[in-house]
Design a protein around this motif. Structure first.
Motif, mmCIF file in Angstrom:
data_model
loop_
_atom_site.group_PDB
_atom_site.id
_atom_site.type_symbol
_atom_site.label_atom_id
_atom_site.label_comp_id
_atom_site.label_asym_id
_atom_site.label_seq_id
_atom_site.Cartn_x
_atom_site.Cartn_y
_atom_site.Cartn_z
ATOM 1 N N ASN A 241 0.832 -1.205 0.000
ATOM 2 C CA ASN A 241 0.000 0.000 0.000
ATOM 3 C C ASN A 241 0.865 1.251 0.000
ATOM 4 N N PHE A 242 0.441 2.246 -0.766
ATOM 5 C CA PHE A 242 1.159 3.508 -0.891
ATOM 6 C C PHE A 242 0.208 4.676 -0.626
ATOM 7 N N ILE A 243 0.807 5.811 -0.253
ATOM 8 C CA ILE A 243 0.079 7.059 -0.108
ATOM 9 C C ILE A 243 0.624 8.042 -1.129
ATOM 10 N N SER A 244 -0.261 8.658 -1.882
ATOM 11 C CA SER A 244 0.143 9.674 -2.849
ATOM 12 C C SER A 244 0.023 11.041 -2.194
ATOM 13 N N SER A 245 1.149 11.566 -1.728
ATOM 14 C CA SER A 245 1.133 12.877 -1.071
ATOM 15 C C SER A 245 1.310 13.988 -2.090
ATOM 16 N N GLY A 246 0.960 15.195 -1.649
ATOM 17 C CA GLY A 246 1.095 16.341 -2.543
ATOM 18 C C GLY A 246 -0.263 16.800 -3.028
ATOM 19 N N LEU A 247 -0.300 17.476 -4.144
ATOM 20 C CA LEU A 247 -1.564 17.967 -4.703
ATOM 21 C C LEU A 247 -2.218 16.904 -5.575
ATOM 22 N N SER A 248 -2.371 15.702 -5.018
ATOM 23 C CA SER A 248 -2.900 14.597 -5.816
ATOM 24 C C SER A 248 -4.430 14.584 -5.845
ATOM 25 N N TYR A 249 -5.072 15.175 -4.831
ATOM 26 C CA TYR A 249 -6.530 15.180 -4.802
ATOM 27 C C TYR A 249 -7.061 15.926 -6.031
ATOM 28 N N GLY A 250 -7.978 15.286 -6.742
ATOM 29 C CA GLY A 250 -8.538 15.904 -7.942
ATOM 30 C C GLY A 250 -7.810 15.486 -9.210
ATOM 31 N N TYR A 251 -6.564 15.006 -9.051
ATOM 32 C CA TYR A 251 -5.814 14.528 -10.209
ATOM 33 C C TYR A 251 -5.905 13.013 -10.346
ATOM 34 N N MET A 252 -6.339 12.328 -9.290
ATOM 35 C CA MET A 252 -6.260 10.868 -9.285
ATOM 36 C C MET A 252 -7.618 10.192 -9.239
ATOM 37 N N MET A 253 -8.683 10.953 -9.437
ATOM 38 C CA MET A 253 -10.017 10.364 -9.445
ATOM 39 C C MET A 253 -10.322 9.817 -10.841
ATOM 40 N N HIS A 254 -9.577 8.833 -11.258
ATOM 41 C CA HIS A 254 -9.791 8.273 -12.596
ATOM 42 C C HIS A 254 -9.368 6.814 -12.601
ATOM 43 N N GLU A 255 -9.609 6.161 -13.693
ATOM 44 C CA GLU A 255 -9.431 4.711 -13.779
ATOM 45 C C GLU A 255 -7.975 4.273 -13.700
ATOM 46 N N LYS A 256 -7.028 5.192 -13.868
ATOM 47 C CA LYS A 256 -5.616 4.819 -13.823
ATOM 48 C C LYS A 256 -5.088 4.666 -12.390
ATOM 49 N N ASN A 257 -5.849 5.091 -11.425
ATOM 50 C CA ASN A 257 -5.396 5.059 -10.040
ATOM 51 C C ASN A 257 -5.428 3.628 -9.502
ATOM 52 N N PRO A 258 -4.281 3.019 -9.197
ATOM 53 C CA PRO A 258 -4.278 1.652 -8.667
ATOM 54 C C PRO A 258 -4.970 1.588 -7.305
ATOM 55 N N ASN A 259 -5.534 0.429 -6.987
ATOM 56 C CA ASN A 259 -6.246 0.271 -5.722
ATOM 57 C C ASN A 259 -5.324 0.399 -4.518
ATOM 58 N N ASN A 260 -4.032 0.167 -4.704
ATOM 59 C CA ASN A 260 -3.085 0.221 -3.577
ATOM 60 C C ASN A 260 -2.427 1.588 -3.426
ATOM 61 N N LEU A 261 -2.908 2.586 -4.168
ATOM 62 C CA LEU A 261 -2.375 3.943 -4.062
ATOM 63 C C LEU A 261 -3.455 4.849 -3.489
#
Length: 311
Positions: A241-261
């Protein structure tokens, strides 16, 4: 938001309490100096036995978030650069400092980390993160390029993870995927560390503070590259499991986002304590929160003073 002795105060507590909620899985209190450690600047909070830390954890938990704490250290004489991109050969400076690491030094640092971890557990924190990014002490320790006794470091970190598991505490390790120096990035191999050490989460960041701290604080010109790196790592290690820190909110709400991120929300919550309930107010990249780089004494953000009626 600390007093003269680097102890947190009520303003510090109120800041985190205002941003915790049932919509936030874990609120991680950032960059807290372990016992006998050294801060990133003169305002860094020191973890102590003072009951105010228990009050902080309790008030975060009462709002609905798991209370978390990020434990960190630099070294005596450390000074973070004010500029965002260094014009000096700081790679050599990092290497020179790390050349003084020996087995006794390494064991001492992990004893300090253990002491800090036990204090944090006593205070009620249920997620503990090791800050091993941004060129700080534990970042240098986890890279063979800087650390001759790499095997000892791996053993100490795995012992630390066992301690957390024994107490049923969530664990995470913050790491930098790149430093900002292309030559150094070719030498370092953080993925080897990911293969060897298995916390509950890796918190993914970029940058060494005294090389290129623009990478630490992502902005529109580098956010897409940063997220692409994080997605690639998450896909390479699907069981972690990983955490995507930074300004990721709003950029990662799509199908490319792995379930473990998982998405870590940082500056948007600084800008608006109510961000998870209404995103009308969010970080506008004004850079006022970079208080140290601006030679200010306290975190600032013009956004968070907007009246609640306008949110």
């Amino acid at each position: 938001m600390t007093d003269g002795d680097n102890l947190i105060n009520q303003k510090f507590i109120e800041f985190y309490e205002a941003r915790a909620s049932e919509k936030l899985y874990c609120a991680i209190v950032g960059n807290v100096v372990i016992p006998n450690g050294f801060g990133t600047n003169e305002r860094s909070p020191n973890l102590t036995s003072d009951k105010i830390w228990k009050e902080l954890a309790s008030r975060i938990e009462n709002k609905g978030s798991i209370p978390g704490i990020q434990l960190a250290s630099t070294w005596m004489g450390y000074k973070g650069q004010y500029s965002f991109i260094s014009k000096l050969d700081n790679v050599s400076l990092y290497k020179g400092y790390a050349s003084e690491f020996n087995e006794n030094f390494i064991l001492e640092q992990f004893q300090n980390l253990k002491q800090g971890t036990e204090l944090a557990i006593e205070h009620g924190f249920r997620h503990i993160q090791l800050h091993a990014a941004h060129g700080y002490l534990f970042n240098l320790l986890i890279e063979p390029f800087f650390t001759v006794h790499y095997g000892l470091v791996l053993s100490c970190i795995n012992d630390w993870l066992l301690l957390l598991k024994k107490h049923h505490i969530d664990s995470s390790i913050r790491i930098s995927l790149i430093t900002g120096d292309p030559c150094l990035d070719e030498i370092l191999n953080i993925k080897s560390f990911i293969q060897s050490v298995k916390p509950d989460f890796y918190d993914l960041s970029d940058g060494f503070y005294n090389i290129n701290k623009r990478l630490i604080y992502p902005y529109s010109k580098n956010i897409e590259e940063r997220i692409a790196r994080q997605i690639a790592v998450a896909n390479q290690f699907p069981e972690q499991n990983f955490i995507s820190s930074g300004l990721s909110y709003g950029y990662m709400m799509h199908e490319k986002n792995p379930n473990n991120l998982h998405i870590g929300i940082c500056r948007d919550l600084i800008a608006s304590p109510n961000f998870l309930f209404s995103d009308k107010v969010r970080c506008n990249s004004c850079s006022k929160c970079h208080y140290y780089s601006r030679a200010r004494q306290e975190l600032e953000c013009p956004q968070w003073n907007i009246p609640s009626s306008e949110l």
